[in-house]
Design an enzyme around this catalytic site. Structure first.
Site, PDB file in Angstrom:
ATOM      1  N   ARG A   1      -4.352   8.081  12.589  1.00  0.00           N
ATOM      2  CA  ARG A   1      -5.340   8.785  12.191  1.00  0.00           C
ATOM      3  C   ARG A   1      -6.128   7.956  10.963  1.00  0.00           C
ATOM      4  O   ARG A   1      -7.294   8.270  10.542  1.00  0.00           O
ATOM      5  CB  ARG A   1      -4.734  10.009  11.643  1.00  0.00           C
ATOM      6  CG  ARG A   1      -5.843  11.021  10.958  1.00  0.00           C
ATOM      7  CD  ARG A   1      -5.345  12.326  11.083  1.00  0.00           C
ATOM      8  NE  ARG A   1      -4.062  12.674  10.542  1.00  0.00           N
ATOM      9  CZ  ARG A   1      -3.542  12.353   9.477  1.00  0.00           C
ATOM     10  NH1 ARG A   1      -4.336  11.998   8.453  1.00  0.00           N
ATOM     11  NH2 ARG A   1      -2.166  12.795   9.056  1.00  0.00           N
TER      12      ARG A   1
ATOM     13  N   ILE B   1       1.532   6.634   3.781  1.00  0.00           N
ATOM     14  CA  ILE B   1       0.401   7.390   3.188  1.00  0.00           C
ATOM     15  C   ILE B   1      -0.200   8.197   4.286  1.00  0.00           C
ATOM     16  O   ILE B   1      -0.974   7.262   5.215  1.00  0.00           O
ATOM     17  CB  ILE B   1      -0.703   6.915   2.230  1.00  0.00           C
ATOM     18  CG1 ILE B   1      -0.016   6.003   0.949  1.00  0.00           C
ATOM     19  CG2 ILE B   1      -1.536   7.845   1.623  1.00  0.00           C
ATOM     20  CD1 ILE B   1       0.641   7.026   0.062  1.00  0.00           C
ATOM     21  N   HIS B   2      -0.103   9.248   4.646  1.00  0.00           N
ATOM     22  CA  HIS B   2      -0.696  10.047   5.995  1.00  0.00           C
ATOM     23  C   HIS B   2      -1.246  11.399   5.461  1.00  0.00           C
ATOM     24  O   HIS B   2      -1.803  12.020   6.429  1.00  0.00           O
ATOM     25  CB  HIS B   2       0.279   9.881   6.960  1.00  0.00           C
ATOM     26  CG  HIS B   2       1.337  10.790   7.075  1.00  0.00           C
ATOM     27  ND1 HIS B   2       2.571  10.614   6.520  1.00  0.00           N
ATOM     28  CD2 HIS B   2       1.424  12.010   7.656  1.00  0.00           C
ATOM     29  CE1 HIS B   2       3.238  11.761   6.669  1.00  0.00           C
ATOM     30  NE2 HIS B   2       2.655  12.584   7.527  1.00  0.00           N
ATOM     31  N   ARG B   3      -0.949  12.079   4.616  1.00  0.00           N
ATOM     32  CA  ARG B   3      -1.281  13.521   4.293  1.00  0.00           C
ATOM     33  C   ARG B   3      -2.551  13.685   4.150  1.00  0.00           C
ATOM     34  O   ARG B   3      -3.446  12.805   3.533  1.00  0.00           O
ATOM     35  CB  ARG B   3      -0.630  13.966   2.925  1.00  0.00           C
ATOM     36  CG  ARG B   3       0.746  14.137   2.984  1.00  0.00           C
ATOM     37  CD  ARG B   3       1.430  15.401   3.009  1.00  0.00           C
ATOM     38  NE  ARG B   3       2.894  15.145   3.249  1.00  0.00           N
ATOM     39  CZ  ARG B   3       3.482  15.921   4.545  1.00  0.00           C
ATOM     40  NH1 ARG B   3       2.666  16.399   5.469  1.00  0.00           N
ATOM     41  NH2 ARG B   3       4.675  15.375   4.965  1.00  0.00           N
TER      42      ARG B   3
ATOM     43  N   ASP C   1       4.075   9.778   0.743  1.00  0.00           N
ATOM     44  CA  ASP C   1       3.538  11.069   0.740  1.00  0.00           C
ATOM     45  C   ASP C   1       4.261  11.956   1.867  1.00  0.00           C
ATOM     46  O   ASP C   1       4.198  13.120   2.137  1.00  0.00           O
ATOM     47  CB  ASP C   1       2.101  11.356   0.880  1.00  0.00           C
ATOM     48  CG  ASP C   1       1.333  10.778   2.050  1.00  0.00           C
ATOM     49  OD1 ASP C   1       2.105  10.564   2.850  1.00  0.00           O
ATOM     50  OD2 ASP C   1       0.341  11.140   1.989  1.00  0.00           O
TER      51      ASP C   1
END
Ligand code: UD1
Length: 358
Positions: free
Chosen positions: A240, A207-209, A278
């Site tokens: 991030r 998950i990084h969006r 994502d």
């Protein structure tokens, strides 16, 4: 006339795609040099990919990682313009991949220097302009002279936007990479993180969006869904997100791990039961690995994967991750996005295009 191609890469998925295309170009005698924008710069996000995928033709790193979208894109543009104008001769074309800030920066610079742009993975749309990637892909498509689509869907979308010249369906070059490197990854030592879980029972999660990670409510809802689902999650965490997750409550069945090298990712994909993501690329890779995918987004560019429920769009505030994780596809698996020879088809089209320019 100079027939050299300059290819610009910068983010993880672009190394994967470029690695197989570079091989195909070299086999047809097309001269190509790679420029790395430096968008991804950690060893786990960049260096390990460059090494594992054998990318030996990177001639420059522009070191443009970090910063806001505007700052990052602007810096890339200035640096890439300097690179191009410093060459003894203009290249025949600049080739870009996908939809990242590196893609749009390179396309803008090349087109303003009257260098044709070649876009690989053209015609994709999420129809959600809040995604930076959507802006990047629309602009890049409209600046490109040669556009390579993964499926007919992309060609149809480009036609709706008035782009018909130079459009070719070649299949998906990521499938070429998936097939080629899956064979390699089988002979490697199993990734250490597999010790934490049992094969065929766990979910591979990424998950990084920003829409999921920068909004605390959304991230909490995703974590809550994982907590109530009785399987283990192996989650390679984007840099991030690392700090944010360290301040949140993460249940014991969620194993946060470092970003994984590409070959280890392929191994995890082969061993998992399902994928929760994502990411764009991982939705397709899950399909090719014949695993069900739960996509934590409201829309996907890869609409073909939704057929038969192989991929399902998941809203953490509305849907139950537990229920989604138990559902099975309703149709048998069939080939999507080509046959694993997209990069050779692309190289052939490019060779003909170059010879027409003589
Ligand atoms: C980018 C792409 C996204 C793609 C993803 C693949 C854009 C707009 N987005 O997102 O489409 O799916 O790459 O991974 O181009 N950072 C590090 N180390 C790194 C790289 C990034 O710490 O090696 C941190 C930096 O603080 C950086 C932030 O992550 O500012 C965001 O990275 P960035 O490259 O802007 O975009 P991604 O979120 O990785």
């Amino acid at each position: 006339m100079n027939k050299e191609i300059i290819t610009v890469v910068g983010a993880r998925p672009q190394f994967v795609k470029a690695a197989v295309v570079s091989r195909a170009l070299a086999q047809l005698g097309i001269v190509e040099k790679l420029v790395h924008t430096g968008q991804h710069y950690d060893d786990a996000m960049s260096g390990s990919f460059v090494r594992d995928l054998g990318m030996v033709n990177i001639v420059a790193n522009l070191q443009c990682g970090g910063g806001s979208h505007a700052a990052q894109t602007a810096k890339m543009m200035v640096e890439f313009e300097g690179f191009l104008t410093g060459l003894p001769e203009q290249p025949a074309a600049v080739m870009v991949y996908g939809d990242t800030n590196s893609t749009i920066a390179a396309s803008l610079v090349a087109s303003k220097l009257h260098i044709p742009v070649i876009h690989v993975e053209a015609g994709l749309r999420s129809f959600n302009r809040e995604m930076p990637e959507e802006i990047n892909r629309i602009v890049t498509d409209h600046l490109s002279s040669l556009l390579f689509c993964s499926s007919q869907e992309g060609v149809d979308q480009l036609a709706r936007e008035g782009i018909a010249m130079g459009v070719h369906v070649v299949g998906d070059v990521m499938l070429d990479a998936f097939e080629h490197f899956s064979a390699t990854s089988k002979h490697r030592e199993a990734p250490a993180c597999l010790q934490d879980v049992r094969a065929e029972t766990f979910a591979l999660a990424t998950i990084h969006r920003p829409s999921n990670t920068e909004n605390k409510e959304n991230l909490s809802a995703i974590l809550a869904g994982m907590a109530e689902t009785p399987i283990d999650f192996l989650w390679p965490v984007h840099p991030r997100l690392q700090e944010r997750l360290s301040q949140m409550s993460v249940s014991l069945n969620v194993h946060l791990i470092e970003p994984q090298p590409y070959l280890d990712m392929l191994e995890l994909l082969a061993k998992c039961r399902l994928v929760v993501t994502d990411s764009g690329g991982l939705q397709k890779e899950a399909y090719w690995a014949k695993k069900c995918c739960i996509t934590v987004r409201n829309e996907t560019e890869w609409v073909e994967t939704l057929q038969g429920g192989w991929n399902r769009l998941f809203d953490p505030h509305r849907d139950s991750l537990k229920a989604f994780s138990e559902s099975k596809p309703s149709t048998p698996w069939s080939e999507l996005y080509g046959d694993g020879c997209a990069s050779f088809r692309l190289a052939n089209v490019l060779k003909n295009w170059l010879s027409e320019k003589e």
